[in-house]
Design a protein around this motif. Sequence first.
Motif, PDB file in Angstrom:
ATOM      1  N   MET A 139       0.847  -1.182   0.000  1.00 21.93           N
ATOM      2  CA  MET A 139       0.000   0.000   0.000  1.00 21.93           C
ATOM      3  C   MET A 139       0.887   1.237   0.000  1.00 21.93           C
ATOM      4  SD  MET A 139      -2.642   1.301   2.917  1.00 21.93           S
ATOM      5  CE  MET A 139      -4.142   0.532   2.411  1.00 21.93           C
ATOM      6  N   SER A 140       0.661   2.129  -0.942  1.00 25.46           N
ATOM      7  CA  SER A 140       1.469   3.334  -1.047  1.00 25.46           C
ATOM      8  C   SER A 140       0.606   4.576  -1.178  1.00 25.46           C
ATOM      9  CB  SER A 140       2.414   3.236  -2.242  1.00 25.46           C
ATOM     10  OG  SER A 140       3.386   2.286  -2.025  1.00 25.46           O
ATOM     11  N   THR A 141      -0.375   4.690  -0.358  1.00 22.69           N
ATOM     12  CA  THR A 141      -1.181   5.899  -0.383  1.00 22.69           C
ATOM     13  C   THR A 141      -0.358   7.033   0.214  1.00 22.69           C
ATOM     14  OG1 THR A 141      -2.130   5.540   1.798  1.00 22.69           O
ATOM     15  CG2 THR A 141      -3.289   4.539  -0.066  1.00 22.69           C
ATOM     16  N   PRO A 142      -0.690   8.265  -0.100  1.00 23.37           N
ATOM     17  CA  PRO A 142       0.060   9.378   0.489  1.00 23.37           C
ATOM     18  C   PRO A 142       0.080   9.330   2.025  1.00 23.37           C
ATOM     19  CG  PRO A 142      -1.290  10.175  -1.306  1.00 23.37           C
ATOM     20  CD  PRO A 142      -1.648   8.727  -1.094  1.00 23.37           C
ATOM     21  N   GLU A 143      -1.024   8.935   2.611  1.00 21.88           N
ATOM     22  CA  GLU A 143      -1.081   8.867   4.071  1.00 21.88           C
ATOM     23  C   GLU A 143      -0.100   7.829   4.617  1.00 21.88           C
ATOM     24  OE1 GLU A 143      -3.855   8.573   2.110  1.00 21.88           O
ATOM     25  OE2 GLU A 143      -4.670  10.576   2.427  1.00 21.88           O
TER      26      GLU A 143
ATOM     27  N   LEU B  27      11.949  18.909  -0.146  1.00 27.07           N
ATOM     28  CA  LEU B  27      10.744  18.246  -0.639  1.00 27.07           C
ATOM     29  C   LEU B  27       9.863  19.352  -1.194  1.00 27.07           C
ATOM     30  CD1 LEU B  27       8.851  15.837  -0.983  1.00 27.07           C
ATOM     31  CD2 LEU B  27       8.019  16.262   1.312  1.00 27.07           C
ATOM     32  N   THR B  28       9.796  19.417  -2.486  1.00 25.17           N
ATOM     33  CA  THR B  28       9.021  20.446  -3.147  1.00 25.17           C
ATOM     34  C   THR B  28       7.745  19.824  -3.681  1.00 25.17           C
ATOM     35  OG1 THR B  28      11.056  21.518  -3.793  1.00 25.17           O
ATOM     36  CG2 THR B  28       9.069  22.198  -4.952  1.00 25.17           C
ATOM     37  N   LEU B  29       6.652  20.360  -3.235  1.00 23.80           N
ATOM     38  CA  LEU B  29       5.367  19.852  -3.691  1.00 23.80           C
ATOM     39  C   LEU B  29       4.964  20.581  -4.964  1.00 23.80           C
ATOM     40  CD1 LEU B  29       3.496  19.588  -0.299  1.00 23.80           C
ATOM     41  CD2 LEU B  29       4.594  17.769  -1.588  1.00 23.80           C
TER      42      LEU B  29
ATOM     43  N   GLU C 191       2.001  10.995  -4.547  1.00 20.50           N
ATOM     44  CA  GLU C 191       2.542   9.687  -4.188  1.00 20.50           C
ATOM     45  C   GLU C 191       3.961   9.526  -4.699  1.00 20.50           C
ATOM     46  OE1 GLU C 191      -0.077   6.499  -5.285  1.00 20.50           O
ATOM     47  OE2 GLU C 191      -1.740   7.353  -4.154  1.00 20.50           O
ATOM     48  N   LYS C 192       4.214   9.968  -5.894  1.00 13.68           N
ATOM     49  CA  LYS C 192       5.556   9.867  -6.477  1.00 13.68           C
ATOM     50  C   LYS C 192       6.553  10.710  -5.688  1.00 13.68           C
ATOM     51  CE  LYS C 192       8.587   9.256  -9.953  1.00 13.68           C
ATOM     52  NZ  LYS C 192       9.773   8.705  -9.381  1.00 13.68           N
ATOM     53  N   LEU C 193       6.193  11.928  -5.373  1.00 13.24           N
ATOM     54  CA  LEU C 193       7.088  12.798  -4.606  1.00 13.24           C
ATOM     55  C   LEU C 193       7.362  12.234  -3.217  1.00 13.24           C
ATOM     56  CD1 LEU C 193       5.746  16.315  -5.557  1.00 13.24           C
ATOM     57  CD2 LEU C 193       8.006  15.379  -6.061  1.00 13.24           C
ATOM     58  N   LEU C 194       6.323  11.784  -2.566  1.00 10.24           N
ATOM     59  CA  LEU C 194       6.499  11.215  -1.230  1.00 10.24           C
ATOM     60  C   LEU C 194       7.327   9.938  -1.288  1.00 10.24           C
ATOM     61  CD1 LEU C 194       2.931  11.803   0.227  1.00 10.24           C
ATOM     62  CD2 LEU C 194       5.051  12.929   0.935  1.00 10.24           C
ATOM     63  N   SER C 195       7.063   9.128  -2.263  1.00 12.14           N
ATOM     64  CA  SER C 195       7.823   7.896  -2.432  1.00 12.14           C
ATOM     65  C   SER C 195       9.300   8.194  -2.717  1.00 12.14           C
ATOM     66  CB  SER C 195       7.215   7.077  -3.564  1.00 12.14           C
ATOM     67  OG  SER C 195       7.917   5.889  -3.753  1.00 12.14           O
ATOM     68  N   ASP C 196       9.544   9.162  -3.568  1.00 13.27           N
ATOM     69  CA  ASP C 196      10.927   9.565  -3.872  1.00 13.27           C
ATOM     70  C   ASP C 196      11.618  10.112  -2.629  1.00 13.27           C
ATOM     71  OD1 ASP C 196      10.543   8.800  -6.476  1.00 13.27           O
ATOM     72  OD2 ASP C 196      10.422  10.848  -7.272  1.00 13.27           O
TER      73      ASP C 196
END
Length: 70
Positions: free
Chosen positions: A1-5, A34-36, A46-51
Amino acid sequence: MSTPEYLIIQINELTTLIETRYPELYKFLEEQPLTLPTNDTKEMDEKLLSDYLESLNQLLKHHVITHNKN
């Protein structure tokens, strides 16, 4: 599970681990930007958080290897 939360929870846990077990490394976390994005898309978040999570993991791994800590 890779939700943003879920990713945020993982980032939080890893950051706390670094803060408590590797305080010498923790001071460098402010240098991890971490630039949103301006567009609000779930996939991008999700990609940014995962990275970011991956970069934290790599930073810790490198630190452990180079400083012989377990």
